[in-house]
Motif scaffolding. Structure first.
Motif, mmCIF file in Angstrom:
data_model
loop_
_atom_site.group_PDB
_atom_site.id
_atom_site.type_symbol
_atom_site.label_atom_id
_atom_site.label_comp_id
_atom_site.label_asym_id
_atom_site.label_seq_id
_atom_site.Cartn_x
_atom_site.Cartn_y
_atom_site.Cartn_z
ATOM 1 N N GLU A 195 -29.101 61.745 6.997
ATOM 2 C CA GLU A 195 -28.380 60.885 6.057
ATOM 3 C C GLU A 195 -27.559 59.798 6.759
ATOM 4 O O GLU A 195 -27.024 58.911 6.107
ATOM 5 N N ILE A 196 -27.452 59.872 8.072
ATOM 6 C CA ILE A 196 -26.727 58.842 8.820
ATOM 7 C C ILE A 196 -27.653 57.640 8.979
ATOM 8 O O ILE A 196 -28.751 57.757 9.506
ATOM 9 N N THR A 197 -27.182 56.483 8.518
ATOM 10 C CA THR A 197 -27.981 55.255 8.532
ATOM 11 C C THR A 197 -27.377 54.245 9.512
ATOM 12 O O THR A 197 -26.212 54.388 9.926
ATOM 13 N N PRO A 198 -28.147 53.207 9.858
ATOM 14 C CA PRO A 198 -27.574 52.155 10.708
ATOM 15 C C PRO A 198 -26.318 51.536 10.090
ATOM 16 O O PRO A 198 -25.385 51.186 10.798
ATOM 17 N N LEU A 203 -19.784 54.799 23.979
ATOM 18 C CA LEU A 203 -20.175 56.130 24.447
ATOM 19 C C LEU A 203 -20.667 56.970 23.273
ATOM 20 O O LEU A 203 -21.671 57.680 23.380
ATOM 21 N N THR A 204 -19.990 56.848 22.136
ATOM 22 C CA THR A 204 -20.409 57.582 20.937
ATOM 23 C C THR A 204 -21.804 57.149 20.504
ATOM 24 O O THR A 204 -22.649 57.988 20.191
ATOM 25 N N ILE A 205 -22.047 55.855 20.518
ATOM 26 C CA ILE A 205 -23.363 55.348 20.119
ATOM 27 C C ILE A 205 -24.457 55.891 21.047
ATOM 28 O O ILE A 205 -25.511 56.329 20.589
ATOM 29 N N LEU A 212 -31.089 53.334 17.234
ATOM 30 C CA LEU A 212 -31.791 52.612 18.300
ATOM 31 C C LEU A 212 -31.510 51.114 18.340
ATOM 32 O O LEU A 212 -31.467 50.522 19.408
ATOM 33 N N HIS A 213 -31.320 50.482 17.207
ATOM 34 C CA HIS A 213 -31.165 49.034 17.189
ATOM 35 C C HIS A 213 -29.724 48.597 16.934
ATOM 36 O O HIS A 213 -29.481 47.451 16.560
#
Length: 184
Positions: A22-25, A50-52, A74-75
């Motif tokens: 459910e986590i989206t960009p 760092l979290t990313i 990723l993007h």
């Protein structure tokens, strides 16, 4: 701690989320925006980046296990760190003054640490059999089972370190440990 930071954001801003899928960009971008806007600390961009990176790895692992089909992180662009101050380090002159102010034993230890980049814990347990004289390096065991090449870190020896080691070898007080007086 980094994941705790991201989890806190999810719990406070998106408490309805139940699954990783459910986590989206858009949620990741909101995370970046909210914390950059509300915090002027120089560490926030580092923490966000760092979290990313860590969340990207988590998604990649979930894909590998077959739980997800896509990695929404990723993007995502990393946060800008343009105003970061460089880490505080000593200049060469400051290092020389420091080393000259130390007793002989502490001078040897300090120079050894500076020239090798070893950790103090590694230095305390450094044994004579870890020196590879022909290849001019130290072989530091990363795990108790140092038979695997992946469990050994190789530290190249600067000529200054070789001369320090030769001095210590002439005084050799312990057949096993190089810096045996540190364990006393």
């Amino acid at each position: 701690a980094t994941l705790d930071h991201f989890t806190y954001y999810l719990q406070t801003q998106h408490p309805h989320l139940q699954k990783l899928s459910e986590i989206t960009p858009k949620i990741i971008e909101e995370y970046k925006f909210i914390f950059l806007k509300n915090n002027q600390s120089g560490n926030i961009p580092r923490l966000i980046n760092l979290t990313i990176v860590l969340v990207t790895d988590i998604f990649q692992y979930a894909i590998k296990l077959g739980y997800l089909n896509d990695n929404p992180v990723l993007h995502i662009r990393l946060a800008s760190q343009k105003d970061l101050k460089p880490p505080v380090t000593l200049t060469e002159d400051e290092v020389r003054v420091l080393i000259q102010s130390l007793s002989k034993d502490w001078r040897v230890i300090t120079e050894f640490l500076l020239w090798t980049g070893m950790r103090l814990e590694e230095l305390v347990h450094l044994a004579w059999d870890q020196i590879d004289w022909p290849n001019r390096c130290l072989n530091i065991a990363l795990t108790p089972d140092a038979r695997s090449p992946l469990s050994v870190r190789t530290v190249p020896l600067h000529p200054q370190v070789i001369s320090l080691l030769k001095e210590l070898q002439m005084k050799k007080q312990d057949p096993l440990l190089i810096f045996n007086w540190l364990n006393a």
